[in-house]
Design a protein around this motif. Sequence first.
Motif, PDB file in Angstrom:
ATOM      1  N   CYS A   1       0.833  -1.212   0.000  1.00 28.40           N
ATOM      2  CA  CYS A   1       0.000   0.000   0.000  1.00 28.40           C
ATOM      3  C   CYS A   1       0.861   1.254   0.000  1.00 28.40           C
ATOM      4  O   CYS A   1       1.703   1.436   0.869  1.00 28.40           O
ATOM      5  CB  CYS A   1      -0.923   0.003   1.217  1.00 28.40           C
ATOM      6  SG  CYS A   1      -1.897   1.511   1.348  1.00 28.40           S
ATOM      7  N   ILE A   2       0.651   2.121  -0.982  1.00 28.26           N
ATOM      8  CA  ILE A   2       1.404   3.375  -1.038  1.00 28.26           C
ATOM      9  C   ILE A   2       0.604   4.534  -0.443  1.00 28.26           C
ATOM     10  O   ILE A   2       1.005   5.685  -0.523  1.00 28.26           O
ATOM     11  CB  ILE A   2       1.817   3.716  -2.489  1.00 28.26           C
ATOM     12  CG1 ILE A   2       0.578   3.773  -3.390  1.00 28.26           C
ATOM     13  CG2 ILE A   2       2.838   2.717  -3.012  1.00 28.26           C
ATOM     14  CD1 ILE A   2       0.835   4.403  -4.745  1.00 28.26           C
TER      15      ILE A   2
ATOM     16  N   LEU B   1      -6.697   6.267  -3.162  1.00 24.87           N
ATOM     17  CA  LEU B   1      -7.686   6.063  -4.232  1.00 24.87           C
ATOM     18  C   LEU B   1      -8.855   5.198  -3.773  1.00 24.87           C
ATOM     19  O   LEU B   1     -10.021   5.492  -4.064  1.00 24.87           O
ATOM     20  CB  LEU B   1      -7.013   5.402  -5.438  1.00 24.87           C
ATOM     21  CG  LEU B   1      -6.941   6.207  -6.715  1.00 24.87           C
ATOM     22  CD1 LEU B   1      -6.361   5.369  -7.831  1.00 24.87           C
ATOM     23  CD2 LEU B   1      -8.328   6.726  -7.094  1.00 24.87           C
ATOM     24  N   CYS B   2      -8.535   4.121  -3.081  1.00 20.38           N
ATOM     25  CA  CYS B   2      -9.595   3.200  -2.625  1.00 20.38           C
ATOM     26  C   CYS B   2     -10.599   3.936  -1.742  1.00 20.38           C
ATOM     27  O   CYS B   2     -11.812   3.820  -1.911  1.00 20.38           O
ATOM     28  CB  CYS B   2      -8.968   2.029  -1.872  1.00 20.38           C
ATOM     29  SG  CYS B   2      -7.826   2.537  -0.566  1.00 20.38           S
ATOM     30  N   VAL B   3     -10.051   4.738  -0.813  1.00 19.70           N
ATOM     31  CA  VAL B   3     -10.914   5.464   0.120  1.00 19.70           C
ATOM     32  C   VAL B   3     -11.787   6.457  -0.646  1.00 19.70           C
ATOM     33  O   VAL B   3     -12.997   6.554  -0.420  1.00 19.70           O
ATOM     34  CB  VAL B   3     -10.060   6.209   1.175  1.00 19.70           C
ATOM     35  CG1 VAL B   3     -10.932   7.086   2.060  1.00 19.70           C
ATOM     36  CG2 VAL B   3      -9.266   5.225   2.007  1.00 19.70           C
TER      37      VAL B   3
ATOM     38  N   CYS C   1     -12.737  -0.605  -4.718  1.00 23.45           N
ATOM     39  CA  CYS C   1     -11.455  -0.230  -4.119  1.00 23.45           C
ATOM     40  C   CYS C   1     -10.335  -1.107  -4.672  1.00 23.45           C
ATOM     41  O   CYS C   1      -9.268  -0.624  -5.037  1.00 23.45           O
ATOM     42  CB  CYS C   1     -11.524  -0.330  -2.598  1.00 23.45           C
ATOM     43  SG  CYS C   1     -12.140  -1.907  -2.004  1.00 23.45           S
ATOM     44  N   SER C   2     -10.636  -2.370  -4.735  1.00 23.50           N
ATOM     45  CA  SER C   2      -9.629  -3.319  -5.184  1.00 23.50           C
ATOM     46  C   SER C   2      -9.284  -3.120  -6.666  1.00 23.50           C
ATOM     47  O   SER C   2      -8.131  -3.189  -7.061  1.00 23.50           O
ATOM     48  CB  SER C   2     -10.137  -4.734  -4.919  1.00 23.50           C
ATOM     49  OG  SER C   2      -9.206  -5.678  -5.365  1.00 23.50           O
TER      50      SER C   2
ATOM     51  N   CYS D   1      -3.179  -3.976  -3.903  1.00 24.14           N
ATOM     52  CA  CYS D   1      -2.878  -4.466  -2.562  1.00 24.14           C
ATOM     53  C   CYS D   1      -4.124  -4.775  -1.744  1.00 24.14           C
ATOM     54  O   CYS D   1      -4.024  -5.204  -0.607  1.00 24.14           O
ATOM     55  CB  CYS D   1      -1.956  -3.508  -1.824  1.00 24.14           C
ATOM     56  SG  CYS D   1      -2.708  -1.970  -1.408  1.00 24.14           S
ATOM     57  N   ILE D   2      -5.301  -4.569  -2.316  1.00 18.56           N
ATOM     58  CA  ILE D   2      -6.505  -4.915  -1.556  1.00 18.56           C
ATOM     59  C   ILE D   2      -6.958  -6.303  -1.977  1.00 18.56           C
ATOM     60  O   ILE D   2      -7.335  -6.533  -3.129  1.00 18.56           O
ATOM     61  CB  ILE D   2      -7.617  -3.874  -1.768  1.00 18.56           C
ATOM     62  CG1 ILE D   2      -7.103  -2.504  -1.307  1.00 18.56           C
ATOM     63  CG2 ILE D   2      -8.883  -4.274  -1.015  1.00 18.56           C
ATOM     64  CD1 ILE D   2      -8.024  -1.364  -1.612  1.00 18.56           C
TER      65      ILE D   2
END
Lengths: 250, 616
Positions: free
Chosen positions: A135-136, A140-142, A182-183, A190-191
């Motif tokens: 995770c960087i 974006l996912c959030v 998100c994934s 990473c999700i």
Amino acid sequence: MSHQVNTASEIKVLIDGQETRVKPETTILRAARTLGISIPTLCHHPAVEPYGACRVCTVELKRGKRSRMVTACNYPLREEGLEILTQSERALRARRLVLELLMARCPEVKVIRDMAREAGLEKSRYPQGDTKERCILCGLCVNICNQVVGANAIGFSSRGPDRKVGTPFLENSMDCIGCGACSFACPTQCIKMTEENGVRKIWGRDFKLAVCPVCGNYYAPIEQLEKIQKQVNLPPDHFKVCFTCRGLKL
Amino acid sequence: MKKLNNFQELEQYRQQLKKQVAADQVVISVCGGSGCLAFGGEKVAAALEKEIKKAASVKVQLKLTGCHGFCEKGPLVVIRPQGILYTKVKPEDAAEIISETVVNQRIIDRLLYKDPVSKQKITKEDEIPFYKNQKRIIFGSNGFIDPTSIDDYIGIDGYAALAKALKGMKPEQVISEVEKAGLRGRGGGGFPTALKWKTCRNAPGEPKYVIINADEGDPGAYMDRSVLEGNPHSVLEGLIIGAYAIGSSHGFIYIRHEYPLALKNFQTALAKAREYGFLGKNILGSGFDFDVQVNQGGGAFVCGESSALMASIEGKLGEPRAKYVHTVERGIWDKPSNLNNVETWANVPIIINKGADWYARIGTDRSKGTKIFSLVGKINNTGLVEVPMGVTLKHIVFDIGGGIPNKKKFKAVQTGGPSGGCLPESLLDLQVDFDRLTDAGSMMGSGGMIVMDEDTCMVDVARYFLNFLKDESCGKCTPCREGIRQMLAILNRITEGKGLEGDVEQLQEMSGGIMDAALCALGGTSPNPVMSTIKYFRNEYDAHIRDHKCPAGVCKALVTYSIDPQKCIGCGVCLKNCSSGAIKGAKKKPHKIDPKKCIKCGICYEVCKFGSVKRS
Ligand SMILES: Cc1cc2nc3c(=O)[nH]c(=O)nc-3n(C[C@H](O)[C@H](O)[C@H](O)COP(=O)(O)O)c2cc1C
Ligand code: FES
């Protein structure tokens, strides 16, 4: 704060020596892309508000003799007489800094390594972190979950280097509908999301998938279909058939 | 109290208040600032009150005030009209103060301040160097008023500036007065206040908001707190004037959670101001409406940053946002929002009352007025000092601060809070103002000043501040979250003696990149402690890296302790004090330190009276 604001007509900008005209409020990133100039981005996604967190798109902006650094993804062009340098010494220093730091944080992530190589970096001089870390923290996912899906199932916790993405209090979130947006959006994959025997697993929860009566395939989590149907006020049996088969029937 | 409906009623009320106080009325003011309270100021006030009640013959007014500034010598008691200052007062002294000083007009010698240089006792507050060398236009009133009394404030011409602005000045005139005065923001950036106000006034969008930034999060800084605790009305009056100038009817104060007394006193001030009609509808009959809402900060340092603060007021996560529209144009709920620091607001009534010309005569060409500094660290007179812009560092550290304790040598002064810089002895003649501090590689910040003596390791100092910033970074952007952490890792290895050739250059390169790429000013200024220590104390970095030595003897991994057998008389004091049993030796015979057991705490070095413990 006293720059000339030109709202009506197009404005002229110079990017890496090439001239273009854009509508006011166009971002540097967009303007550059119309010229075929590519600026690397990580946290940028057209579906969400610019977040400006990864800073990999940092470029140099010149106004006369004055020069400052801005992020291309969200800097709105509003005035004449701007010159943008995406490859200047300073711009490259900033980009390399960000990428070298991210490489140290996530040593095994290919997107980062490739982007770093592009910027002239083979390896990071900093002590490497956990090779499992992918995770960087681009967010974006959030942002997709909050702004596009509207589920607000995930967010950030802790400050500074301890910042993490996850469900509130890292418990199973009842707001999550298992849509997987998100994934899909995650630039570093990473999700974790798995599907097996009609069950999708994500964020520690199991989601039953709906079966298409036409083709017999699993196609989407039941919770997600229910949410969309309610949100958009569709007839209850709108999602009875999977997206592919519905397309065929129409 | 009934509402004051117009300017005339306010002036009449003020005259009435002033008449009530006879010129020869004895006023005892006990400092109730956080420093003095910690030393027992409240007990002193209680004891004095008891004694005053007993001595029925005298008429004495007792005031528990806000911080007087000279926290080092607290609890402080000032007796007016003579202006006698008693320091380090204990409750037991109360009876004598009343019977001797108040009744018999006799000075109690033992409570007077003794000047460490001239060894003279000084009777009057305004004659001691600590105060004499200051110019306390903001902070001076603290000693004269009970912060919970709006009448006290009105008695010292409080709300006269508001009346003057509402009565005879157009909003634009107020702004141009502030512009002519040359006021710049005291919250860190030194941004021209009038320009910000003008931008907010002209920005499209209604309503407009005005906000007091009282999130003061710099470690060791407490000037905003002391102004709010000691003179909350001065800040409020400034805010109301600013709101009038900007065209705002809605204000906020964003106040740090850890400041309960400041909050309480400000809330009292708000309630009183509403009762008197300085807040609410049709203020003093002018037709101008304004009120203020209180917001408590979440406790993160970064919440003091303007966009994070406004997000927090909106009830969102208090993180800086990456937008190229200033909050003054689109802030709280995307409306024009003007944020100023506590001290900035407190300057406003003074400018309006005394006029821009008077104000602009104080300070340097581009930094006007005074600045309050919190003077801490290795300094004799710890406290809050207010000086005109442009006085030298030397003046602050030596004339006001009384120099360095224990005959130690001055090494550096760190200004500007955690992301400020360290300035060396060669810059002691630097005039302190916004631009000169920035040019020297430090900054004004909110006015922290930490004095360091020869026993300070500058690499360790850089490490300390970076560690603070690492913990306070919100973690949103990469350069700040990852960059500070990695710079810290390099500093850590240097202080552990594992520094590498090229580390300094790498730190410099990272600093440049972080400054350019960070999202907010926390990250953007975070390299300052590193850059400034490299600039002025490069030799210390080199000593750590090349010679594996810490010249100041601070970095544990790099110091060794030994006992000089020639000097040691075998008194055994070091042996008794060593907690790790590393010291061996027979009585009256030279002792020895076992380097394997020594944990390098340095206690032997401190306790040896014969200078026989060596640190290298
Ligand atoms: C990390 C960070 C913390 C800050 N903390 C404070 C603070 O506690 N108080 C303050 O007045 N300004 C603080 N500031 C500055 C504010 O962002 C803002 O510039 C200031 O309140 C504007 O007021 P002024 O123009 O009166 O200085 C901080 C800035 C940053 C980047
Ligand atoms: S893409 Fe611009 S900051 Fe991340």
